[in-house]
Motif scaffolding. Sequence first.
Motif, PDB file in Angstrom:
ATOM      1  N   LEU A   3       2.018   2.579   5.812  1.00 30.73           N
ATOM      2  CA  LEU A   3       0.939   2.044   5.275  1.00 30.73           C
ATOM      3  C   LEU A   3       1.301   1.519   3.811  1.00 30.73           C
ATOM      4  O   LEU A   3       2.391   1.659   3.414  1.00 30.73           O
ATOM      5  N   PRO A   4       0.256   1.023   3.294  1.00 29.91           N
ATOM      6  CA  PRO A   4       0.340   0.241   2.022  1.00 29.91           C
ATOM      7  C   PRO A   4       0.688   1.304   1.032  1.00 29.91           C
ATOM      8  O   PRO A   4       0.640   2.478   1.101  1.00 29.91           O
ATOM      9  N   GLY A   5       1.132   0.582  -0.115  1.00 31.94           N
ATOM     10  CA  GLY A   5       1.484   1.789  -1.273  1.00 31.94           C
ATOM     11  C   GLY A   5       2.767   2.655  -1.389  1.00 31.94           C
ATOM     12  O   GLY A   5       3.029   3.580  -1.928  1.00 31.94           O
ATOM     13  N   THR A   6       3.916   1.885  -0.589  1.00 32.59           N
ATOM     14  CA  THR A   6       5.030   2.434  -0.668  1.00 32.59           C
ATOM     15  C   THR A   6       5.501   2.396  -2.015  1.00 32.59           C
ATOM     16  O   THR A   6       5.273   1.343  -2.880  1.00 32.59           O
ATOM     17  N   LYS A  64      -5.411 -14.106   6.332  1.00 39.95           N
ATOM     18  CA  LYS A  64      -4.130 -13.707   5.832  1.00 39.95           C
ATOM     19  C   LYS A  64      -3.182 -13.058   6.964  1.00 39.95           C
ATOM     20  O   LYS A  64      -3.701 -12.124   7.666  1.00 39.95           O
ATOM     21  N   VAL A  65      -2.067 -13.700   7.206  1.00 42.99           N
ATOM     22  CA  VAL A  65      -1.049 -12.811   8.120  1.00 42.99           C
ATOM     23  C   VAL A  65       0.143 -12.030   7.136  1.00 42.99           C
ATOM     24  O   VAL A  65       0.738 -12.766   6.457  1.00 42.99           O
ATOM     25  N   ASN A  66       0.077 -10.757   7.621  1.00 45.49           N
ATOM     26  CA  ASN A  66       0.874  -9.886   6.602  1.00 45.49           C
ATOM     27  C   ASN A  66       2.285  -9.601   7.288  1.00 45.49           C
ATOM     28  O   ASN A  66       2.286  -9.314   8.652  1.00 45.49           O
ATOM     29  N   LYS A  67       3.371  -9.287   6.337  1.00 47.36           N
ATOM     30  CA  LYS A  67       4.501  -9.185   6.849  1.00 47.36           C
ATOM     31  C   LYS A  67       4.826  -7.671   7.357  1.00 47.36           C
ATOM     32  O   LYS A  67       5.397  -7.518   8.312  1.00 47.36           O
ATOM     33  N   MET A  68       3.653  -6.750   6.918  1.00 48.51           N
ATOM     34  CA  MET A  68       3.808  -5.370   7.102  1.00 48.51           C
ATOM     35  C   MET A  68       2.449  -4.949   7.494  1.00 48.51           C
ATOM     36  O   MET A  68       1.506  -5.756   7.208  1.00 48.51           O
ATOM     37  N   ARG A  69       2.422  -3.762   8.101  1.00 44.33           N
ATOM     38  CA  ARG A  69       0.983  -3.289   8.552  1.00 44.33           C
ATOM     39  C   ARG A  69       0.178  -3.054   7.275  1.00 44.33           C
ATOM     40  O   ARG A  69       0.739  -2.855   6.195  1.00 44.33           O
ATOM     41  N   ARG A  70      -1.179  -3.288   7.458  1.00 44.92           N
ATOM     42  CA  ARG A  70      -1.904  -3.457   6.257  1.00 44.92           C
ATOM     43  C   ARG A  70      -3.254  -2.670   6.515  1.00 44.92           C
ATOM     44  O   ARG A  70      -3.875  -2.999   7.705  1.00 44.92           O
ATOM     45  N   LEU A  71      -3.830  -1.982   5.601  1.00 47.74           N
ATOM     46  CA  LEU A  71      -5.115  -1.692   5.694  1.00 47.74           C
ATOM     47  C   LEU A  71      -6.125  -2.158   4.783  1.00 47.74           C
ATOM     48  O   LEU A  71      -5.990  -2.140   3.671  1.00 47.74           O
ATOM     49  N   PRO A 106      -1.872  -4.342  12.416  1.00 50.38           N
ATOM     50  CA  PRO A 106      -0.405  -4.184  12.507  1.00 50.38           C
ATOM     51  C   PRO A 106       0.411  -5.562  11.934  1.00 50.38           C
ATOM     52  O   PRO A 106      -0.288  -6.560  11.487  1.00 50.38           O
ATOM     53  N   ALA A 107       1.627  -5.322  11.547  1.00 51.50           N
ATOM     54  CA  ALA A 107       2.634  -6.417  11.168  1.00 51.50           C
ATOM     55  C   ALA A 107       2.354  -7.420  11.799  1.00 51.50           C
ATOM     56  O   ALA A 107       2.376  -7.699  12.944  1.00 51.50           O
TER      57      ALA A 107
END
Length: 124
Positions: A3-6, A64-71, A106-107
């Motif tokens: 999830l976000p916030g690593t 936006k297309v995100n590299k990682m999973r995003r909430l 999803p990413a």
Amino acid sequence: MRLPGTPTLASLFDGKLILSLSGNPYAALANFDIYFYQAISVLTANPESEPEKKTAILASDYEKVNKMRRLVRAKYEDGKVSLPANNHVSSVIGNMTECNCYLDLPAQSHIKKGDKVQLLMMKK
């Protein structure tokens, strides 16, 4: 679950759950909502504590297309989900008052208006 916030860390100390969350306000809130309730569900053997998942129809585009999973903060109503917040950066949480769910992307996903999307409902 990524999830976000690593960085985010969960641990037990003397039988007590400790969640160490990201310093960004939105990432900390999103991770708390997800990890805390999942941990409580496991620790209490109560699956009803887990965040509720729903499928909805996207009522607006998200470019936006995100590299990682995003909430992404969003608002669910009557089977549709909209993005009331114009600003989705982790340092902004003032627009959370209009939101009741997280759009779970999803990413590498690209979504547009009318697509079926997955949601995680916020606990109130």
